[in-house]
Design a protein around this motif. Structure first.
Motif, PDB file in Angstrom:
ATOM      1  N   UNK A  49       0.858  -1.188   0.000  1.00  0.00           N
ATOM      2  CA  UNK A  49       0.000   0.000   0.000  1.00  0.00           C
ATOM      3  C   UNK A  49       0.886   1.227   0.000  1.00  0.00           C
ATOM      4  N   UNK A  50       0.450   2.253  -0.731  1.00  0.00           N
ATOM      5  CA  UNK A  50       1.138   3.539  -0.636  1.00  0.00           C
ATOM      6  C   UNK A  50       0.100   4.635  -0.552  1.00  0.00           C
ATOM      7  N   UNK A  51       0.497   5.739   0.113  1.00  0.00           N
ATOM      8  CA  UNK A  51      -0.465   6.828   0.305  1.00  0.00           C
ATOM      9  C   UNK A  51      -0.763   7.544  -1.009  1.00  0.00           C
ATOM     10  N   UNK A  52       0.295   7.909  -1.750  1.00  0.00           N
ATOM     11  CA  UNK A  52       0.108   8.599  -3.020  1.00  0.00           C
ATOM     12  C   UNK A  52       1.106   8.061  -4.042  1.00  0.00           C
ATOM     13  N   UNK A  53       0.644   7.996  -5.291  1.00  0.00           N
ATOM     14  CA  UNK A  53       1.519   7.696  -6.420  1.00  0.00           C
ATOM     15  C   UNK A  53       1.347   8.842  -7.412  1.00  0.00           C
ATOM     16  N   UNK A  54       2.473   9.552  -7.672  1.00  0.00           N
ATOM     17  CA  UNK A  54       2.431  10.675  -8.617  1.00  0.00           C
ATOM     18  C   UNK A  54       3.118  10.224  -9.898  1.00  0.00           C
ATOM     19  N   UNK A  55       2.400  10.331 -11.031  1.00  0.00           N
ATOM     20  CA  UNK A  55       2.906   9.885 -12.325  1.00  0.00           C
ATOM     21  C   UNK A  55       3.107  11.101 -13.233  1.00  0.00           C
ATOM     22  N   UNK A  56       4.214  11.068 -13.982  1.00  0.00           N
ATOM     23  CA  UNK A  56       4.507  12.135 -14.932  1.00  0.00           C
ATOM     24  C   UNK A  56       4.946  11.465 -16.236  1.00  0.00           C
ATOM     25  N   UNK A  57       4.393  11.831 -17.383  1.00  0.00           N
ATOM     26  CA  UNK A  57       4.684  11.111 -18.629  1.00  0.00           C
ATOM     27  C   UNK A  57       6.158  11.128 -19.015  1.00  0.00           C
ATOM     28  N   UNK A  58       6.930  12.176 -18.644  1.00  0.00           N
ATOM     29  CA  UNK A  58       8.348  12.228 -19.023  1.00  0.00           C
ATOM     30  C   UNK A  58       9.293  12.029 -17.843  1.00  0.00           C
ATOM     31  N   UNK A  59       8.789  12.207 -16.602  1.00  0.00           N
ATOM     32  CA  UNK A  59       9.659  12.105 -15.434  1.00  0.00           C
ATOM     33  C   UNK A  59       9.618  10.722 -14.798  1.00  0.00           C
ATOM     34  N   UNK A  60       8.441  10.066 -14.783  1.00  0.00           N
ATOM     35  CA  UNK A  60       8.333   8.738 -14.194  1.00  0.00           C
ATOM     36  C   UNK A  60       7.314   8.690 -13.078  1.00  0.00           C
ATOM     37  N   UNK A  61       7.647   7.906 -12.020  1.00  0.00           N
ATOM     38  CA  UNK A  61       6.707   7.666 -10.930  1.00  0.00           C
ATOM     39  C   UNK A  61       7.362   7.996  -9.598  1.00  0.00           C
ATOM     40  N   UNK A  62       6.562   8.575  -8.700  1.00  0.00           N
ATOM     41  CA  UNK A  62       7.043   8.932  -7.373  1.00  0.00           C
ATOM     42  C   UNK A  62       6.052   8.417  -6.337  1.00  0.00           C
ATOM     43  N   UNK A  63       6.540   7.509  -5.488  1.00  0.00           N
ATOM     44  CA  UNK A  63       5.716   6.970  -4.401  1.00  0.00           C
ATOM     45  C   UNK A  63       5.905   7.858  -3.179  1.00  0.00           C
ATOM     46  N   UNK A  64       4.816   8.331  -2.604  1.00  0.00           N
ATOM     47  CA  UNK A  64       4.884   9.277  -1.489  1.00  0.00           C
ATOM     48  C   UNK A  64       4.203   8.676  -0.261  1.00  0.00           C
ATOM     49  N   UNK A  65       4.923   8.688   0.839  1.00  0.00           N
ATOM     50  CA  UNK A  65       4.372   8.315   2.143  1.00  0.00           C
ATOM     51  C   UNK A  65       4.106   9.602   2.907  1.00  0.00           C
TER      52      UNK A  65
END
Length: 536
Positions: A49-65
């Motif tokens: 489980x993760x609190x937030x997943x931020x996706x960017x078409x050119x930068x990638x993915x960032x999992x945020x707790x």
């Protein structure tokens, strides 16, 4: 932002603040809140489980707790947070975010999302309520540590985190297509929709209870010798007629039930089976029955014309009454608007002195060219409610009703469906399509569907006609799994079905249109499908 609103059951105030910040952030970011997954492949049996997943078409993915309040590590590296219950230990949020990052990436790769899994993946921790500690430990960095300052400049904070993980390395861009597949995989919109068959059962229970509430009117008029009750389609007249027959029979009265429609009479007779002192028949069936008992010769059915049905048939009842005398202590007439005034007079001749009479009728369903007794409407009690159909069907048929408006107390139901057709062949194909949808997808039994048409003589529907795996029949006794009933609107008067298909309505004569539409629509309890001929 996915979901489009913060879930009502979510309790974390910190997560709500971050949700609201990301919701208002500009830029080509797609943020998903509260992502959960179960491991695939070699990771089966694990969950993440993760609190937030931020996706960017050119930068990638960032999992945020996200950690609300004022958490911080102690000298030994253990994390603590404080709240109304005092200080308590929490897991290292950077370890959580890092673990979720790899687990989620592995999950997507196991699901075949290789393009997305091969893009840049990073993690960060967000403290929305506090200033981040200067040093959170060796596994952290200021660029991936977001605090309440990030609430005011979220895009800059996210860019710093992405830049940190990108470093000087060349990394494949995720791309819009792969990003879309990640969203589809992690944020599936699942709608649990009950089959119509189940919904019909729930509506049926409600409508049955509403109909039984109408029984009180029988108690109100229990001591009256003659009662006329009028009501719209769906007001429960036939159910009241059956209940009244049962009450007469229980009182020891020789009871006669009469209607015009053979299909309705047979159904009512089945409901009253076992009551030896109740006779249920059509008007002309009663004529045949009593003629045989009295030894009165009648012409064969093939030789009977309109003169026989309109004049000779009622004379038979007068002959029986004059010969053997009155036969019945009570009479229940259903759908009295279908009976000629003289026919009703002939039936009344069969009643003993002080006999009880209860007559039900609906002037809106007077589709036969007969002169019903004009005084019925003037002397009637009125059932004001439609409790047998849905509100959606009631609204549709009200445009064809005359006289006082009525209320509907049934469930809302579904809007009447219209299917436009261009020819008989096209209509047959569309009927087949709707039959398949209802029976295979919605679980509706074929025996709960009827196809109605104005006249059999001009209908394109033929006995034994095949519509794919479905077979049309005009016979009531049919294979419930493969045969669907066809009937004329007149022939189905007084009856009802869960689903009614209205077909070939362009063949209705203008002078009868309102009564035919009203009668046809009111045969449906739950669903109406109108196959409407396109006009050019």
């Amino acid at each position: 932002m996915i979901p489009e609103s913060f879930p009502a059951g979510a309790e974390s105030a910190g997560e709500r603040r971050v949700y609201e910040v990301l919701e208002g952030a500009d830029g080509p970011f797609t943020a998903l809140y509260d992502i959960a997954w179960l491991g695939r492949g070699e990771h089966e049996g694990t969950q993440g489980q993760c609190d937030f997943l931020v996706l960017h078409p050119s930068r990638g993915a960032l999992v945020i707790e996200v950690k609300g309040g004022t958490p911080s590590p102690d000298d030994s590296g253990h994390w603590q947070s404080s709240g109304t219950r005092g200080d308590f230990s929490i897991e290292d949020p950077f370890v959580q975010a890092n673990r979720s990052k790899f687990a989620l990436r592995d999950y997507l790769r196991a699901c075949g999302q290789n393009s997305a899994a091969s893009a840049l993946w990073g993690h960060a921790v967000w403290f929305p309520d506090a200033k981040a500690p200067a040093d959170c430990g060796p596994d952290t960095h200021p660029d991936i540590t977001l605090d309440f300052d990030a609430n005011k400049a979220p895009v800059e904070a996210l860019d710093r985190a992405f830049n940190y993980w990108a470093g000087n390395r060349q990394q494949l861009a995720m791309g819009k297509e792969a990003l879309g597949r990640v969203v589809s995989a992690l944020a599936r919109h699942v709608e649990l929709k009950a089959q119509l068959a189940v919904t019909f059962q729930q509506e049926e229970t409600e409508m049955r209870l509403l109909t039984e509430e109408q029984y009180h009117i029988l108690s109100m008029v229990d001591r009256q010798r003659r009662v006329v009750i009028s009501g719209p389609a769906g007001s429960g007249k036939t159910m009241l007629a059956i209940e009244q027959c049962r009450r007469f029979a229980a009182a020891g009265l020789e009871t006669l039930y009469v209607c015009y429609n053979r299909r309705l009479a047979d159904w009512v007779a089945g409901q009253l089976a076992g009551l030896a002192n109740v006779t249920a028949d059509t008007f002309h069936g009663l004529v045949d029955r009593l003629a045989v008992s009295a030894g009165i010769a009648l012409p064969p059915r093939s030789a009977r014309d309109s003169d026989f049905f309109d004049k000779r048939a009622p004379d038979v009842l007068f002959e029986v009454a004059g010969g053997s005398g009155p036969l019945f202590d009570a009479m229940v007439i259903d759908e009295a608007q279908d009976l000629h005034d003289w026919w009703l007079t002939a039936i009344e001749a069969l009643l003993r002195d002080q006999a009880r009479q209860v007559i039900f009728f609906d002037a809106n369903q007077q589709i036969f060219s007969r002169q019903a007794r004009a005084s019925l409407l003037d002397e009637s009690l009125r059932l004001p409610r439609n409790c047998r159909t849905t509100k959606a069907i009631h609204r549709e048929l009200q445009q064809y009703a005359s006289g006082d408006t009525t209320d509907c107390t049934g469930p809302e139901g579904r809007a009447v469906k219209r299917v436009f057709v261009s020819s008989d062949r096209n209509e047959a194909r569309e009927v087949q399509r709707e039959l398949f949808q209802l029976t295979n997808t919605e679980g509706v039994a074929l025996c709960r569907i009827v196809i109605l048409t104005p006249r059999r003589e001009t209908s394109a529907w033929r006995e034994g006609q095949k519509l794919g795996n479905f077979t049309l029949t005009w016979q009531d006794k049919r294979d419930a799994n493969s045969q669907v009933l066809c009937a004329t609107i007149q022939g189905f008067k007084g009856m009802e079905s869960d689903v009614v298909f209205l077909t070939e309505m362009s063949k209705v004569h203008a002078s009868q249109a309102s009564q035919m539409w009203y009668t046809a629509l009111s045969r449906a309890r739950h669903q109406v499908v109108i196959f409407q001929r396109e006009t050019h």
